[in-house]
Design an enzyme around this catalytic site. Structure first.
Site, mmCIF file in Angstrom:
data_model
loop_
_atom_site.group_PDB
_atom_site.id
_atom_site.type_symbol
_atom_site.label_atom_id
_atom_site.label_comp_id
_atom_site.label_asym_id
_atom_site.label_seq_id
_atom_site.Cartn_x
_atom_site.Cartn_y
_atom_site.Cartn_z
ATOM 1 N N ASP A 47 41.915 65.183 -107.345
ATOM 2 C CA ASP A 47 43.170 64.584 -107.788
ATOM 3 C C ASP A 47 44.238 65.670 -107.903
ATOM 4 O O ASP A 47 43.917 66.837 -108.176
ATOM 5 C CB ASP A 47 42.987 63.905 -109.143
ATOM 6 C CG ASP A 47 42.147 62.635 -109.057
ATOM 7 O OD1 ASP A 47 42.032 62.078 -107.950
ATOM 8 O OD2 ASP A 47 41.609 62.209 -110.099
ATOM 9 N N TYR A 75 31.547 69.193 -112.362
ATOM 10 C CA TYR A 75 32.867 69.137 -112.989
ATOM 11 C C TYR A 75 32.757 69.421 -114.484
ATOM 12 O O TYR A 75 31.780 69.035 -115.141
ATOM 13 C CB TYR A 75 33.486 67.741 -112.841
ATOM 14 C CG TYR A 75 33.613 67.247 -111.427
ATOM 15 C CD1 TYR A 75 34.792 67.388 -110.717
ATOM 16 C CD2 TYR A 75 32.534 66.613 -110.786
ATOM 17 C CE1 TYR A 75 34.915 66.917 -109.413
ATOM 18 C CE2 TYR A 75 32.645 66.141 -109.487
ATOM 19 C CZ TYR A 75 33.839 66.300 -108.806
ATOM 20 O OH TYR A 75 33.947 65.835 -107.514
ATOM 21 N N ASP A 89 43.696 58.664 -116.528
ATOM 22 C CA ASP A 89 43.944 60.064 -116.884
ATOM 23 C C ASP A 89 45.263 60.146 -117.654
ATOM 24 O O ASP A 89 45.914 59.118 -117.932
ATOM 25 C CB ASP A 89 43.920 60.988 -115.663
ATOM 26 C CG ASP A 89 45.020 60.689 -114.651
ATOM 27 O OD1 ASP A 89 45.987 59.970 -114.989
ATOM 28 O OD2 ASP A 89 44.927 61.182 -113.519
ATOM 29 N N ARG A 181 37.219 60.103 -113.657
ATOM 30 C CA ARG A 181 38.085 59.228 -114.449
ATOM 31 C C ARG A 181 37.378 57.930 -114.825
ATOM 32 O O ARG A 181 37.579 57.390 -115.918
ATOM 33 C CB ARG A 181 39.375 58.938 -113.667
ATOM 34 C CG ARG A 181 40.324 60.129 -113.603
ATOM 35 C CD ARG A 181 41.568 59.794 -112.789
ATOM 36 N NE ARG A 181 41.276 59.669 -111.367
ATOM 37 C CZ ARG A 181 41.841 58.755 -110.567
ATOM 38 N NH1 ARG A 181 42.702 57.880 -111.058
ATOM 39 N NH2 ARG A 181 41.546 58.726 -109.276
#
Length: 301
Positions: A47, A75, A89, A181
């Site tokens: 992103d 992540y 987000d 997300r």
């Protein structure tokens, strides 16, 4: 007559520590320009506001991208409890709030449901296609979609810190097609407190680790200079998880022409996916059958 693509015949991997505020596509474009490469691609979109490992393939390395499709990715991310947003987000509009906050014990208890083979619904703002259009384009027009859930393998989801009652940090390792997300959104829902991602950083992709990555600013500093080539990792780096077989001279010649080629015995079984090398360079990726590699991808190095 087709136009000849401009640029250098340069091949290898550029491991970029992507900064926030730029798209993955834009980073690929900058790297391609900096190296004056004819061809470039990347392994796994981040992103725009996410940071971290973005492996970019140049030249013949682009042929190895499909073999990274199933590679695990890791992540580190921070969740803000109590707010659901349109984008899942911090960039999105807040659409719902909650005063509830989970305890550490409650968070730990909820995590096992998100590990293993799970089903996940992508965010409304995602690159998933809906009737030929990207979901994020439809979402920007105000359309609310019922996106289908998809299979996802999650290798690990662990709580690493609770800085305060409103935030929690997590480490996440998943297979292809995972959305951090969505994890934050669904975890907040399961805990009855809502949640969205505040910060997200990818730390590794398959064989590529963030410790080996270079800042985009450094690439821009060295752009179009002889020194920039020192930042290239070999094409075969992406194949480290796959068995390597040594091709004979004749086998390498046949493989380079797209034909099955003889390889020396190695730690593979009939039908296994492997890659063949000759004189230290990758020649092809393919399936091993009866002493030969049957190529799926051939490298021109």
């Amino acid at each position: 007559m087709a136009r000849k693509r401009k640029g250098r015949d340069i091949s290898g991997w550029v491991l970029v520590d992507k900064p926030a505020g730029v798209t993955s596509t834009a980073v690929v474009g900058k790297v391609r320009w900096a190296f004056e490469a004819k061809k470039a691609g990347h392994a796994g979109t981040l992103d725009p506001d996410a940071t971290g490992m973005l492996p970019i393939a140049l030249g013949e390395a682009t042929k190895t991208i499909p073999y990274l499709g199933d590679a695990l990715k890791a992540y580190d991310f921070l969740v803000r409890w109590g707010r659901a947003t349109t984008t899942d987000d911090a960039e999105g509009e807040v659409i719902e709030t909650s005063q509830a906050r989970p305890t550490e014990a409650e968070i730990h208890a909820a995590l096992p449901a998100f590990v293993g083979d799970i089903r996940q619904v992508p965010p409304q703002f995602s690159a998933v296609k809906v009737d030929g259009a990207r979901a994020y384009d439809l979402a920007r027009e105000g359309e609310v979609m019922e996106l289908e859930s998809r299979d996802l393998y999650v290798d690990e989801l662990s709580l690493t810190a609770c800085p305060d009652r409103d935030h929690a940090r997590f480490h996440f390792v998943c297979g292809s097609g995972g959305y951090v997300r969505s994890i934050a959104r669904d975890l907040g829902s399961a805990l009855g407190c809502l949640g969205h991602v505040v910060t997200l950083r990818r730390t590794w992709v398959g064989p590529f680790d963030i410790e080996e990555a270079v800042a985009l600013s450094r690439i821009e500093e060295l752009a179009r200079t002889p020194e920039i080539d020192a930042l290239l990792a070999p094409v075969a780096t992406a194949l480290d998880y796959m068995p390597e077989l040594r091709a004979t001279e004749l086998g390498a010649h046949r493989l380079r022409h797209g034909n099955p080629g003889q390889v020396l015995p190695g730690a593979v079984e009939y039908g296994d996916l492997a890659w063949a090398s000759f004189d230290g360079q990758p020649v092809a990726v393919g399936r091993f059958r009866a002493g030969e590699l049957h190529p799926e991808r051939v490298f021109n190095l």
